[in-house]
Scaffold this motif. Structure first.
Motif, mmCIF file in Angstrom:
data_model
loop_
_atom_site.group_PDB
_atom_site.id
_atom_site.type_symbol
_atom_site.label_atom_id
_atom_site.label_comp_id
_atom_site.label_asym_id
_atom_site.label_seq_id
_atom_site.Cartn_x
_atom_site.Cartn_y
_atom_site.Cartn_z
ATOM 1 N N ASP A 76 1.431 -1.293 -0.117
ATOM 2 C CA ASP A 76 -0.565 -0.615 0.030
ATOM 3 C C ASP A 76 0.448 1.500 0.338
ATOM 4 N N ARG A 77 1.796 1.560 0.427
ATOM 5 C CA ARG A 77 2.772 2.235 0.672
ATOM 6 C C ARG A 77 2.277 3.714 2.087
ATOM 7 N N SER A 78 1.479 2.878 2.071
ATOM 8 C CA SER A 78 1.032 4.155 2.900
ATOM 9 C C SER A 78 1.793 4.552 4.009
ATOM 10 N N LEU A 79 2.680 3.636 4.665
ATOM 11 C CA LEU A 79 3.908 3.983 5.137
ATOM 12 C C LEU A 79 5.100 4.097 4.388
ATOM 13 N N VAL A 80 6.209 5.624 4.897
ATOM 14 C CA VAL A 80 7.265 5.281 3.997
ATOM 15 C C VAL A 80 8.424 5.206 4.525
ATOM 16 N N ARG A 81 10.129 4.611 4.685
ATOM 17 C CA ARG A 81 11.095 4.372 5.524
ATOM 18 C C ARG A 81 11.452 5.506 4.551
ATOM 19 N N MET A 82 12.172 7.110 5.531
ATOM 20 C CA MET A 82 13.380 8.009 4.634
ATOM 21 C C MET A 82 13.638 8.641 6.156
ATOM 22 N N HIS A 83 15.011 9.241 5.569
ATOM 23 C CA HIS A 83 15.714 9.877 6.682
ATOM 24 C C HIS A 83 15.140 10.935 7.120
ATOM 25 N N GLY A 84 14.766 11.330 8.599
ATOM 26 C CA GLY A 84 14.304 12.219 9.251
ATOM 27 C C GLY A 84 15.184 12.674 10.101
ATOM 28 N N MET A 85 14.497 12.851 11.171
ATOM 29 C CA MET A 85 15.203 13.657 12.560
ATOM 30 C C MET A 85 16.027 13.062 12.444
ATOM 31 N N ARG A 86 16.798 14.378 13.662
ATOM 32 C CA ARG A 86 18.487 14.018 13.847
ATOM 33 C C ARG A 86 19.201 12.845 12.634
ATOM 34 N N SER A 180 27.887 3.555 -0.999
ATOM 35 C CA SER A 180 26.722 3.496 0.219
ATOM 36 C C SER A 180 26.308 5.020 0.333
ATOM 37 N N ARG A 181 27.778 5.702 -0.067
ATOM 38 C CA ARG A 181 27.063 7.024 0.550
ATOM 39 C C ARG A 181 26.355 7.945 -0.863
ATOM 40 N N VAL A 182 26.181 8.039 -2.123
ATOM 41 C CA VAL A 182 26.043 7.727 -3.145
ATOM 42 C C VAL A 182 23.973 7.488 -3.211
ATOM 43 N N LEU A 183 23.492 5.882 -2.174
ATOM 44 C CA LEU A 183 22.512 5.702 -2.625
ATOM 45 C C LEU A 183 21.886 6.442 -1.515
ATOM 46 N N ARG A 184 22.519 6.363 -0.409
ATOM 47 C CA ARG A 184 22.164 7.498 1.302
ATOM 48 C C ARG A 184 21.583 8.131 0.478
ATOM 49 N N LEU A 185 22.370 9.645 -0.043
ATOM 50 C CA LEU A 185 22.102 10.092 -0.651
ATOM 51 C C LEU A 185 20.913 10.209 -1.302
ATOM 52 N N LEU A 186 20.751 10.000 -2.887
ATOM 53 C CA LEU A 186 19.952 9.709 -3.296
ATOM 54 C C LEU A 186 18.565 9.212 -3.056
ATOM 55 N N GLY A 187 18.508 8.318 -1.455
ATOM 56 C CA GLY A 187 17.748 8.276 -0.793
ATOM 57 C C GLY A 187 17.081 9.654 0.058
ATOM 58 N N MET A 188 17.939 10.332 0.312
ATOM 59 C CA MET A 188 17.404 11.527 0.832
ATOM 60 C C MET A 188 17.024 12.324 0.219
ATOM 61 N N GLU A 189 17.239 12.052 -0.902
ATOM 62 C CA GLU A 189 16.336 13.962 -1.688
ATOM 63 C C GLU A 189 15.350 13.019 -2.184
ATOM 64 N N GLY A 190 15.298 11.561 -1.670
ATOM 65 C CA GLY A 190 14.020 11.816 -2.054
ATOM 66 C C GLY A 190 13.249 10.332 -3.524
ATOM 67 N N ARG A 191 14.284 10.757 -4.681
ATOM 68 C CA ARG A 191 15.163 9.737 -6.116
ATOM 69 C C ARG A 191 14.407 8.901 -5.751
ATOM 70 N N ILE A 192 15.802 8.127 -4.947
ATOM 71 C CA ILE A 192 15.123 6.761 -4.023
ATOM 72 C C ILE A 192 14.253 6.559 -3.301
ATOM 73 N N VAL A 193 13.825 5.049 -3.405
ATOM 74 C CA VAL A 193 13.724 4.833 -1.579
ATOM 75 C C VAL A 193 13.656 2.816 -1.399
ATOM 76 N N ARG A 194 13.780 2.990 -0.336
ATOM 77 C CA ARG A 194 14.131 1.516 0.311
ATOM 78 C C ARG A 194 13.056 0.396 0.363
ATOM 79 N N GLY A 195 13.190 -0.417 -0.439
ATOM 80 C CA GLY A 195 12.270 -1.526 -1.097
ATOM 81 C C GLY A 195 12.387 -2.689 -0.097
#
Length: 401
Positions: A76-86, A180-195
């Motif tokens: 459903d993707r009603s929950l998302v995993r993303m970088h956030g606070m701290r 690891s740093r490139v993938l993390r950066l793309l994830g932080m920018e919302g351009r890719i997501v953890r599946g």
């Protein structure tokens, strides 16, 4: 003139609020993973198992949370995993993602990109143009594959296998991987997501994918001040009252941003044991244990649980003498046993699968029985899966040996 005295909210009332609002008291337990995440604002996701354990502790019934959390995250993707606070990974309601992105993640991502470019320039021949081309190739590969692990992407995009010299001339000097740093950066920018991860629900070997489903792509940009106000509103609804220091610690914002958000939501000051706290303007009515109509409650919460990690000042629910046993050296809390709003012990899973706990406070026979029942409920749905916290604490190590 009206009564201008500041309302006092003592520790007992804060614990009564916590039991109901964090869905820990028996009659307040939730019916879905989305309901739990919404009640808590966000679930710590640095340790994948903690998300499932945190939801499981708050769901009504004994069936466990695994299927429900996986549905919400990956179907459903009603929950998302993303970088956030701290600069921490969280699992949170998809509807809240734009506010977290604009208030917290975007500034962190901008710093991360600038830092990575600076490190590449100092330790390699790579520059911003090289980074942009590498990112383009990664996104193109995911568009074809649908999803892939970091290792699979490295096989398809050779630039991801590159390394650079980090900290040249310092004690930290060493060779680091770009991937690891490139993938993390793309994830932080919302351009890719953890599946969905490889292995069980405890695995941190996530597959990466392009955003999909309703609202696919990076969250729509919001005004940062409005985004901070929305996050503050949700957090105070779930966790208020809290001090300015609590809010600065949890969000990772500058104190001026915290104060601006408090003003934007019309937060009102109250008196706490540790000083001035804040609540929403419609949240001044007294809350007592009797008013909750739940009675005493027991819970076994995981390492990094959002209730245990919700405030910087924790003496109102944690005996300071127990800190050394329950926290690691970096301040990460391990698995905890709760009785009626207080941490009273810790728990662990042994290699044979047994859930064991130790009480650090005498809570009486009735409480001991209720805690034992929660341990049995946890063991029932965890089954054959073995859970070892990513950040291990003294008591957890001892019990789990």
């Amino acid at each position: 003139m009206g009564d201008t005295r500041t309302r006092t909210i003592d520790a007992a009332e804060r614990r009564a609020r916590l039991g109901v609002r964090h869905r820990l008291a028996g009659s307040a337990r939730a019916g879905s993973a989305e309901e739990v995440a919404g009640a808590l604002v966000a679930l710590h996701g640095t340790d994948p198992a903690s998300v499932f354990l945190a939801v499981g502790a708050r769901l009504a019934g004994n069936d466990g949370p695994v299927a429900d959390v996986e549905r919400a995250l990956y179907e459903d993707r009603s929950l998302v995993r993303m970088h956030g606070m701290r600069h921490t990974v969280f699992v949170l309601p998809a509807a809240l993602a734009p506010a977290v992105q604009a208030s917290t993640t975007d500034p962190a991502a901008a710093r991360e990109r600038a830092t990575l470019i600076r490190h590449l320039a100092a330790g390699s021949d790579f520059d911003a143009a090289w980074l942009a081309e590498t990112e383009r190739l990664v996104l193109a590969e995911l568009a074809v594959r649908g999803e892939a692990t970091g290792a699979e992407l490295g096989g398809a995009v050779p630039a991801l296998r590159s390394t650079y010299l980090y900290g040249k001339g310092t004690r930290q000097e060493g060779v680091q991987s770009v991937a690891s740093r490139v993938l993390r950066l793309l994830g932080m920018e919302g351009r890719i997501v953890r599946g969905r991860p490889q292995g069980t629900w405890t695995s941190s070997r996530f597959r990466w994918a392009r955003p999909a489903g309703p609202g696919a792509g990076p969250p729509s940009p919001l005004d940062p001040a409005a985004a901070r106000a929305e996050l503050m509103l949700r957090w105070l609804r779930a966790c208020g009252p809290a001090t300015e220091a609590d809010l600065k610690w949890w969000t990772g914002w500058k104190v001026t941003d915290v104060r601006g958000a408090l003003a934007a939501v019309g937060a009102l000051p109250v008196t706490l044991d540790e000083g001035t706290g804040f609540v929403l303007p419609d949240d001044l009515d007294p809350v007592t244990e009797r008013a909750t109509e739940t009675g005493p409650w027991a819970a076994l919460l995981p390492a990094l649980d959002p209730t245990a990690m919700g405030w910087q000042a924790r003496d109102w629910y944690l005996d300071p003498e127990h800190r050394a046993a329950l926290y690691d050296r970096s301040g990460n809390i391990g698995p905890t046993v709760w009785w009626d709003g207080r941490i009273v012990g810790g728990w662990a899973q042994r290699p044979d699968g047994e859930i064991v706990h130790r009480l650090l406070t005498d809570v009486g026979a009735a409480a001991g029985h209720a805690i034992g029942a929660e341990a049995e409920r946890l063991a029932g749905w965890v089954g054959d899966v073995r859970v070892t916290p990513r950040f291990r604490t003294p008591l957890e190590r001892e019990l789990g040996a």
